[in-house]
Design a protein around this motif. Structure first.
Motif, PDB file in Angstrom:
ATOM      1  N   LEU B 194       0.852  -1.191   0.000  1.00 36.42           N
ATOM      2  CA  LEU B 194       0.000   0.000   0.000  1.00 36.42           C
ATOM      3  C   LEU B 194       0.894   1.250   0.000  1.00 36.42           C
ATOM      4  O   LEU B 194       1.901   1.307   0.702  1.00 36.42           O
ATOM      5  N   MET B 195       0.476   2.244  -0.799  1.00 40.18           N
ATOM      6  CA  MET B 195       1.378   3.368  -1.028  1.00 40.18           C
ATOM      7  C   MET B 195       1.713   4.184   0.224  1.00 40.18           C
ATOM      8  O   MET B 195       2.876   4.552   0.407  1.00 40.18           O
ATOM      9  N   PRO B 196       0.751   4.495   1.126  1.00 40.77           N
ATOM     10  CA  PRO B 196       1.140   5.291   2.307  1.00 40.77           C
ATOM     11  C   PRO B 196       2.165   4.569   3.176  1.00 40.77           C
ATOM     12  O   PRO B 196       3.130   5.188   3.662  1.00 40.77           O
ATOM     13  N   GLN B 197       1.984   3.235   3.338  1.00 42.50           N
ATOM     14  CA  GLN B 197       2.942   2.468   4.141  1.00 42.50           C
ATOM     15  C   GLN B 197       4.293   2.399   3.439  1.00 42.50           C
ATOM     16  O   GLN B 197       5.346   2.491   4.067  1.00 42.50           O
ATOM     17  N   LEU B 198       4.244   2.244   2.097  1.00 41.20           N
ATOM     18  CA  LEU B 198       5.489   2.255   1.328  1.00 41.20           C
ATOM     19  C   LEU B 198       6.214   3.580   1.538  1.00 41.20           C
ATOM     20  O   LEU B 198       7.426   3.619   1.736  1.00 41.20           O
ATOM     21  N   HIS B 199       5.433   4.655   1.500  1.00 43.10           N
ATOM     22  CA  HIS B 199       6.011   5.991   1.658  1.00 43.10           C
ATOM     23  C   HIS B 199       6.756   6.095   2.986  1.00 43.10           C
ATOM     24  O   HIS B 199       7.907   6.531   3.038  1.00 43.10           O
ATOM     25  N   GLU B 200       6.078   5.653   4.059  1.00 40.34           N
ATOM     26  CA  GLU B 200       6.706   5.718   5.387  1.00 40.34           C
ATOM     27  C   GLU B 200       8.010   4.932   5.416  1.00 40.34           C
ATOM     28  O   GLU B 200       9.045   5.421   5.889  1.00 40.34           O
ATOM     29  N   SER B 201       7.947   3.691   4.890  1.00 36.37           N
ATOM     30  CA  SER B 201       9.148   2.848   4.937  1.00 36.37           C
ATOM     31  C   SER B 201      10.276   3.451   4.116  1.00 36.37           C
ATOM     32  O   SER B 201      11.439   3.434   4.542  1.00 36.37           O
ATOM     33  N   VAL B 202       9.920   3.966   2.919  1.00 37.91           N
ATOM     34  CA  VAL B 202      10.963   4.532   2.057  1.00 37.91           C
ATOM     35  C   VAL B 202      11.597   5.740   2.741  1.00 37.91           C
ATOM     36  O   VAL B 202      12.827   5.907   2.753  1.00 37.91           O
ATOM     37  N   GLN B 203      10.766   6.577   3.384  1.00 38.71           N
ATOM     38  CA  GLN B 203      11.307   7.743   4.081  1.00 38.71           C
ATOM     39  C   GLN B 203      12.260   7.311   5.191  1.00 38.71           C
ATOM     40  O   GLN B 203      13.308   7.904   5.398  1.00 38.71           O
ATOM     41  N   LYS B 204      11.873   6.232   5.895  1.00 41.88           N
ATOM     42  CA  LYS B 204      12.705   5.736   6.993  1.00 41.88           C
ATOM     43  C   LYS B 204      14.038   5.215   6.449  1.00 41.88           C
ATOM     44  O   LYS B 204      15.095   5.509   6.980  1.00 41.88           O
ATOM     45  N   LEU B 205      13.949   4.438   5.345  1.00 46.24           N
ATOM     46  CA  LEU B 205      15.180   3.910   4.744  1.00 46.24           C
ATOM     47  C   LEU B 205      16.089   5.050   4.285  1.00 46.24           C
ATOM     48  O   LEU B 205      17.307   5.008   4.471  1.00 46.24           O
ATOM     49  N   MET B 206      15.483   6.074   3.697  1.00 43.11           N
ATOM     50  CA  MET B 206      16.283   7.207   3.217  1.00 43.11           C
ATOM     51  C   MET B 206      16.956   7.917   4.384  1.00 43.11           C
ATOM     52  O   MET B 206      18.114   8.312   4.305  1.00 43.11           O
ATOM     53  N   ALA B 207      16.188   8.081   5.491  1.00 41.39           N
ATOM     54  CA  ALA B 207      16.746   8.767   6.662  1.00 41.39           C
ATOM     55  C   ALA B 207      17.898   7.960   7.255  1.00 41.39           C
ATOM     56  O   ALA B 207      18.909   8.521   7.678  1.00 41.39           O
ATOM     57  N   ASP B 208      17.738   6.612   7.264  1.00 45.67           N
ATOM     58  CA  ASP B 208      18.800   5.758   7.818  1.00 45.67           C
ATOM     59  C   ASP B 208      19.952   5.564   6.838  1.00 45.67           C
ATOM     60  O   ASP B 208      21.004   5.043   7.227  1.00 45.67           O
ATOM     61  N   GLY B 209      19.724   5.915   5.596  1.00 46.21           N
ATOM     62  CA  GLY B 209      20.757   5.677   4.583  1.00 46.21           C
ATOM     63  C   GLY B 209      20.915   4.209   4.232  1.00 46.21           C
ATOM     64  O   GLY B 209      21.950   3.789   3.735  1.00 46.21           O
ATOM     65  N   ALA B 210      19.842   3.413   4.482  1.00 48.39           N
ATOM     66  CA  ALA B 210      19.923   1.980   4.189  1.00 48.39           C
ATOM     67  C   ALA B 210      19.342   1.686   2.807  1.00 48.39           C
ATOM     68  O   ALA B 210      18.441   2.390   2.353  1.00 48.39           O
ATOM     69  N   TYR B 211      19.843   0.659   2.174  1.00 46.25           N
ATOM     70  CA  TYR B 211      19.323   0.182   0.879  1.00 46.25           C
ATOM     71  C   TYR B 211      19.261   1.293  -0.183  1.00 46.25           C
ATOM     72  O   TYR B 211      18.379   1.288  -1.025  1.00 46.25           O
ATOM     73  N   THR B 212      20.171   2.245  -0.139  1.00 44.59           N
ATOM     74  CA  THR B 212      20.033   3.351  -1.096  1.00 44.59           C
ATOM     75  C   THR B 212      20.233   2.869  -2.534  1.00 44.59           C
ATOM     76  O   THR B 212      19.550   3.333  -3.441  1.00 44.59           O
ATOM     77  N   LYS B 213      21.184   1.920  -2.728  1.00 42.43           N
ATOM     78  CA  LYS B 213      21.418   1.433  -4.086  1.00 42.43           C
ATOM     79  C   LYS B 213      20.187   0.713  -4.612  1.00 42.43           C
ATOM     80  O   LYS B 213      19.801   0.864  -5.773  1.00 42.43           O
ATOM     81  N   VAL B 214      19.581  -0.105  -3.735  1.00 40.94           N
ATOM     82  CA  VAL B 214      18.392  -0.838  -4.167  1.00 40.94           C
ATOM     83  C   VAL B 214      17.272   0.141  -4.504  1.00 40.94           C
ATOM     84  O   VAL B 214      16.566  -0.026  -5.510  1.00 40.94           O
ATOM     85  N   LEU B 215      17.142   1.169  -3.661  1.00 39.21           N
ATOM     86  CA  LEU B 215      16.092   2.161  -3.924  1.00 39.21           C
ATOM     87  C   LEU B 215      16.321   2.863  -5.264  1.00 39.21           C
ATOM     88  O   LEU B 215      15.384   3.091  -6.035  1.00 39.21           O
ATOM     89  N   ALA B 216      17.594   3.178  -5.544  1.00 35.92           N
ATOM     90  CA  ALA B 216      17.901   3.829  -6.822  1.00 35.92           C
ATOM     91  C   ALA B 216      17.557   2.898  -7.975  1.00 35.92           C
ATOM     92  O   ALA B 216      16.960   3.315  -8.986  1.00 35.92           O
ATOM     93  N   LEU B 217      17.886   1.607  -7.822  1.00 36.94           N
ATOM     94  CA  LEU B 217      17.581   0.620  -8.867  1.00 36.94           C
ATOM     95  C   LEU B 217      16.074   0.511  -9.068  1.00 36.94           C
ATOM     96  O   LEU B 217      15.580   0.477 -10.205  1.00 36.94           O
ATOM     97  N   ILE B 218      15.342   0.480  -7.931  1.00 42.34           N
ATOM     98  CA  ILE B 218      13.882   0.368  -8.016  1.00 42.34           C
ATOM     99  C   ILE B 218      13.313   1.560  -8.789  1.00 42.34           C
ATOM    100  O   ILE B 218      12.489   1.395  -9.699  1.00 42.34           O
TER     101      ILE B 218
END
Lengths: 124, 498
Positions: B194-218
């Motif tokens: 679901l998009m709102p939950q995805l949004h929250e998780s993505v924001q958290k990952l970005m803040a933590d600097g985790a999975y940035t390469k995967v996010l860029a690939l996605i």
């Protein structure tokens, strides 16, 4: 390094399959092989999805006499998504095969290059 | 909850149920008019909904089924979605009316029902792609839209349309494969769809600097996947054949609507899931801008070389979609708003041009070579005027929708640091290029009144429904050109509430 590969073996396999399917779909001139490649590509995504939902030592999310203890079951959502994905991929394959059959009826070939030449000859 | 909040769901439901029923309802005419009625009903429902949602000035999530978030399925609607649905429904209805005569000539009478099934499915998937709040539902409807759109190309059932369909189908499947893989990667690192939950998780990952390469690939895969499907340069090769050979209604629906559905979904994913900051952080917007830039110029250059009127219009669609991607590539809210306005303006303009060309060609036994169309406007003056309005809008003459779109892009580019010069340059160049092929085509159809009386022409006959379609589509183009501020206000507010 070896452990890393072993831990991610499903992800690696699915990426290899996806790229194989993708490249063949782009480059292969034979329409039937393109459809096969499309199926390889989709299967790769299903492998990826199914492996992500798998948790070692747990069983499918079907309630038995063990009760609704969530620690005993794997995540059922990926399996549901794979099922949906399979339905989509089967219908798309059926549609493309039907289309290829009509093209063969019209031009007598399933090779993309020959097809374009045949079209040129007919002046279409 | 006011009743109006049920209208988005009901409009999707109506189109889907009609599509299913049409596969058993006999009679070509009945199927056709039922489809026209359904798209008109969707338009009315969406307009009523739009009125209420603009007044409420809010966006709501609507749970589908009995499971609440984060497990269930949702649609989410605000002013922007209401506006898009109204335009999609209206243009679908008018494209059906405009291409009626040719549709009944090109499609086997027994297969008309099935063609209408596909038209309803296209409308349903367009509505879902703008309303859905669930990434996987979006994928399923992308595939439904792919099959339906391909079927719309092949309903003419001639050799060239079959080959055009298979090329379109394979490119589309590559695109949806990329989109599916990107969603699965996203699910693997966030555990949500679901998009709102995805949004929250993505924001958290970005803040933590985790999975940035995967996010860029996605992000890259998602952009490429939806880009292939909405004919982003250099993935546009399938479009001219598919849109240029199909019957008028199909061409109008495909060029005006179907490619837009994917662009709208891309915008939704950018704004609702990733946020534009994330897109900017990975420089995806720069790539999108560059590809849009190339598409705008090369689409027009290839249109210049075309001698077939419908293929010329199809190449022009590549250029116009380039505008959409250029707007997205600005990477600002204003740029995205301008891209959305361009989607609306083009949704009215291109079907108007296709319907007009269809009517003009009816005077010369459906020969759609530009040469053959010489002087045909004197036989079908309304279509000639319609083509004129569409062409002038494409060139960017004030009072027409295309002009307003260009104004929006120019003002949006002011808010960017480096892209202002490039944007203004490409807008000017593209306007000149558009003029180079639209103005000669316009002069061509209105010239040589005497030659139009040659024996090879025939009387096109009266076609009231096409006349209604041309008048209303032209009305839409003029409305967007004159009253663009209220429309832009809805778009901007809709983006804020995304």
């Amino acid at each position: 390094m070896l452990n890393l590969i072993l831990d991610n073996r499903f992800a690696i396999a699915s990426v290899i399959l996806f790229v194989t399917g993708f490249a063949n779909m782009m480059l292969h001139p034979n329409l039937i092989k393109k459809i096969v490649s499309f199926n390889i590509m989709d299967s790769a995504t299903f492998l990826m999805l199914a492996s992500r939902g798998m948790i070692a030592g747990r069983s499918a999310a079907i309630l038995t006499d063990g009760g609704a203890d969530v620690t005993r079951y794997v995540n059922p959502i990926p399996a549901g998504l794979v099922l949906t994905g399979i339905v989509v991929s089967v219908s798309v394959s059926a549609f493309s095969l039907a289309l290829v059959q009509r093209i063969y009826g019209a031009y007598g070939t399933v090779d993309m290059r020959e097809l374009l030449e045949a079209m040129k000859k007919k002046g279409e | 909850m006011p009743f109006a909040w049920n209208l988005p769901y009901l409009s999707v439901f109506l189109t889907m149920v009609t599509a299913i029923l049409l596969s058993v309802i006999p009679g070509a005419k009945r199927a056709y008019w039922l489809t026209v009625g359904v798209s008109a009903a969707v338009t009315v429902m969406s307009l009523v909904f739009l009125r209420f949602i603009v007044k409420a000035d809010a966006a709501y999530a609507f749970t589908m089924g009995k499971f609440p978030a984060p497990f269930g399925n949702e649609i989410r609607f605000g002013p922007l979605q209401g506006l898009l649905a109204s335009v999609f429904g209206a243009v679908m209805c008018l494209s059906l009316l405009g291409g009626r005569a040719e549709l009944f000539e090109d499609v086997d009478e027994k297969k008309m029902g099935l063609a209408c099934v596909m038209l309803n499915m296209v409308l349903a998937s367009l509505l879902v792609l703008s309303y859905t709040n669930d990434a996987f539902t979006a994928y399923v409807f992308i595939e439904i839209s792919t099959i339906a759109a391909c079927a719309l190309v092949m309903i003419k059932d001639s050799g060239p349309t079959l080959v055009a369909t298979i090329r379109y189908l394979f490119m589309s499947l590559l695109g949806s494969g990329l989109f599916l893989f990107s969603i699965i990667l996203l699910y693997a690192i966030t555990g949500h769809l679901l998009m709102p939950q995805l949004h929250e998780s993505v924001q958290k990952l970005m803040a933590d600097g985790a999975y940035t390469k995967v996010l860029a690939l996605i992000l890259a895969m998602m952009t490429a996947g939806l880009g292939v499907k909405s004919a982003m340069f250099p993935f546009h090769r399938w479009l001219p054949d598919a849109h240029g050979t199909a019957t008028t209604t199909s061409s109008a629906v495909l060029s005006g609507l179907v490619v837009k559905g994917y662009a709208v979904l891309l915008i939704t994913m950018y704004c609702r899931v990733f946020t534009l900051e994330t897109v900017r952080a990975f420089h995806i917007h720069d790539a999108v801008f560059a590809l849009g830039f190339c598409g705008m110029i090369l689409g027009s250059v290839m249109a210049l070389r075309e001698t077939h009127a419908k293929r010329m219009l199809a190449y022009s669609s590549v250029a116009q979609l380039g505008y959409v991607f250029m707007g997205l590539g600005l990477g600002t809210e204003a740029g995205v708003a301008a891209a959305l306005f361009q989607i609306l303006a083009h949704a009215f303009t291109k079907p108007l041009l296709f319907v007009s060309v269809g009517r003009l060609a009816a005077a010369v036994h459906h020969d759609k070579q530009l040469r053959a169309l010489r002087g045909t406007a004197w036989k079908a003056p309304l279509a000639g005027v319609g083509f004129g309005i569409g062409a002038l809008s494409m060139v960017g003459i004030p009072l027409f929708g295309g002009f307003a779109a260009k104004v929006n892009f120019s003002t949006a580019s002011i808010f960017t640091d480096q892209k202002i010069a490039l944007t203004l340059f490409v807008l000017a160049l593209s306007s000149v290029l558009n003029a180079l092929y639209y103005i000669p085509a316009l002069i061509n159809i209105w010239s040589d009144r005497k030659e139009a009386a040659l024996p090879e022409t025939n009387e096109p006959g009266r076609d009231t429904s096409a006349a209604v379609a041309i008048v209303l589509l032209a009305g839409g183009v003029l409305f967007l050109g004159v009253c663009f501020t209220p429309v832009m206000n809805i778009i901007v507010r809709g983006l804020e509430l995304m």
